[in-house]
Design an enzyme around this catalytic site. Structure first.
Site: not given
Ligand SMILES: [Zn+2]
Length: 600
Positions: A390-391, A394, A397
């Protein structure tokens, strides 16, 4: 397993984040902070002059960006140094200094937006045509244009600004009551020991495999909320009223429209989410039925919702294994993505281990011009594996955005942020299901997905629906009493969980426990982000390259476009029911898979 938590200086340097790449040393940071403090006054020279000429406007905005970019790095270094060891008083002071610089800058630059808003739109257009470097700011000006009709006279703006703190009182009172004053009773845990319930312990008590424990915790907590229901109703009602006051003062049709306009999301997206999720509630009812069967209970109660239905699975994942799994999982995103991400592991983006004083949890952070750092508190389990994916979503991105966009558009809104991160989780889930051989572990991952989906898509949408109901009620001239709030919330639970759930009366008071109702129409974005990610990962896995290219372009867009437009280009139209439908399809397939495995 060793339970000793090490001191910060005992952590091997290669397992820590490379903050030295921002400032070589604390001394260098101090020098930079001093220089910044001197430079900040340079912004003063443009006050009341923005409309003088295109060149002046350009110089002012460039100066603002230049200072802001520097400040971002100064702040990031200080707050991350503080987070790595919150007990370190030198870094505490550094963070305080950084906050001081942020507020100094905000004060000095505070005239810019109002002055831009006050400018004649025709002049602004002329400036942009005259000065080609101002064209960079076109999207920013377009955003301001949309805001302009909601800007009031100087006198009115001043009044609103002065009322701001007072209008915040309900939310502050809620925080004080819920976090400081409210005390929960003690109950007996699995071992028969007395434990006092806290907010933090409540969740793990609800997860207990001992039914008496979770029932006792559930009843104790909601009895406490019931005791203070009138005060909680007053704080929530006060919050709703201040949302409405702000929206009406600025000529918005509703509090919701005002809140969503900040990120340029049409209210239709919100309504679409709720109605599509409601259409698929039978899937949640099917999940409830499965849970009832797995737990082997005659009646499934609200306090049976958090205990694991797949028990006793030994599923350890070391950090090294997790790293390999994440790299494997994102392969559908293409070579370049995989290479950058692998490089991120080598380049010390991640601060891996827990140490004394380190901030808990996990996040991805950093600033324009720094690496997209990740904070973890690594434990060898599935939860951490998915959090790492998940991290990294980010951080990748941020990496794509910052390498492509100028500073001005080098960030992104929460509405799109959760798409990039959740997409990686989705790919990881797919990879795990494809490669895991043991039935127990497969069951564990399938259930992990269902739980995540229930918590993010169904539960957050239920919150969003409640938020909408209470605002509409007051906007329609109604009042929010404790009885009414409890009744509305209870009925929503009955609707969402369906016929196989015994909806205990206590759950009616949950509205008092949820801080998100004070966030002004924020939480629906968790559900939309999750749905968009599910739809995009489906496209990436089925369609291949064209879908990958669209997604990578999306990662590169930063904030240079409106979120809904960006997602449309990536392949999901959030104004239609399609993305949520696709996410629901995924939930249904997973239900099929888990039911089949259980019956095998
Ligand atoms: Zn998040």
């Amino acid at each position: 397993m060793s339970t000793k938590i090490v001191e910060r200086h005992e952590v091997p340097v290669n397992d820590t984040w490379d903050l030295e790449s921002i400032f070589k040393s604390d001394t260098e940071w101090e020098q930079s902070a001093t220089t910044f403090k001197e430079q900040v006054s340079e912004i003063d020279g443009f006050r009341n002059k923005l409309s003088e000429s295109a060149e002046t406007l350009y110089l002012a905005l460039s100066k603002q960006l230049e200072l802001q970019e520097k400040l971002g790095q100064i702040f990031t270094y200080a707050h991350m140094r503080h987070d790595q060891d919150t007990g370190n008083s030198y870094y505490s002071a550094l963070q305080d200094k950084a906050y001081g610089l942020v507020s100094l800058f905000e004060q000095r630059a505070s005239y810019i937006t109002p002055e831009l808003l006050a400018m004649d739109p025709a002049t602004l257009d002329r400036f942009v045509t005259e000065h080609k470097d101002l064209q960079l700011f076109s999207h920013l000006f377009d955003q301001l244009r949309k805001q302009r009709e909601h800007i009031l006279s100087e006198r009115e703006e001043e009044l609103l600004a002065r009322a701001k703190e007072a209008l915040n009182t309900s939310s502050q009172a809620y925080g004080a009551l819920n976090n400081a004053d409210l005390a929960f009773p003690s109950i007996k845990n699995e071992k028969g020991e007395e434990v006092q319930i806290t907010h933090g312990r409540f969740v793990s008590l609800l997860q207990s495999e001992d039914r008496d424990v979770r029932k006792a915790a559930f009843e104790a907590v909601y009895a406490t909320y019931e005791q203070y229901k009138n005060t909680f109703a007053a704080t929530l009602s006060g919050q709703v009223k201040s949302d409405i006051f702000n929206a009406q003062s600025r000529n918005y049709a509703s509090a919701r429209e005002a809140a969503l306009s900040e990120t340029h999301i049409p209210v239709g997206v919100y309504d679409q989410l709720i109605s599509t999720v409601e259409d698929h509630l039978p899937l949640l009812h099917r999940y409830v039925k499965l849970r009832k069967k797995c737990l082997g209970v005659d009646e499934l109660h609200m306090y049976d919702l958090y205990t694991p239905i797949i028990k006793d699975v030994e599923f350890q994942v070391s950090y090294e294994e997790a790293k390999q799994k994440v790299i494997e999982a994102v392969k559908p995103l293409g070579e370049e993505y995989v290479e950058r991400l692998t490089q991120g592991f080598e380049d010390r983006w991640v601060d891996i281990h827990e140490n004394k004083g380190k901030r808990s949890g996990a996040y991805s952070s950093g600033a324009y011009g720094t690496k997209p750092f990740i904070l973890m508190n690594w434990q060898d389990d599935v939860d951490n594996l998915f959090t790492l994916a998940h991290e990294f979503g980010h951080s990748m991105h941020s990496d794509y955005t910052r390498r492509t966009q100028p500073y001005l558009y080098g960030d992104y809104t929460i509405f799109v942020a959760e798409v990039a991160s959740t997409l990686n989780e989705s790919l990881l889930h797919h990879h795990m299901i494809q490669t895991l051989e043991e039935k127990e572990k497969k069951l564990y991952i399938l259930n992990y997905f269902l739980e995540g989906f229930r918590g993010t898509v169904f539960r957050q949408t239920m919150f969003a629906e409640f938020e909408q109901m209470i605002h509409e009620k007051v906007e329609g001239g109604g009042a929010l009493t404790a009885e009414e709030l409890t009744q509305m919330y209870y009925e929503l639970n009955v609707k969402y969980y369906g016929p196989d759930m015994v909806v205990d009366k206590e759950i009616g008071f949950e509205w008092a426990r949820i801080p998100h109702f004070y966030y002004n129409f924020y939480v629906f974005q968790y559900a939309t982000g999750y749905s968009a990610a599910a739809a995009l990962s489906k496209q990436i896995l089925e369609e291949g390259q064209p879908a990958v290219d669209r997604f990578i372009d999306f990662l590169k867009t930063g904030s240079s476009d409106y979120p809904i437009q960006m997602l449309k280009k990536a392949g999901v139209d959030m104004t239609t029911s399609e993305p949520v439908e696709q996410a629901m399809k995924l939930f249904e397939t997973t239900l099929d898979q888990i039911e089949q495995l259980i019956n095998d």
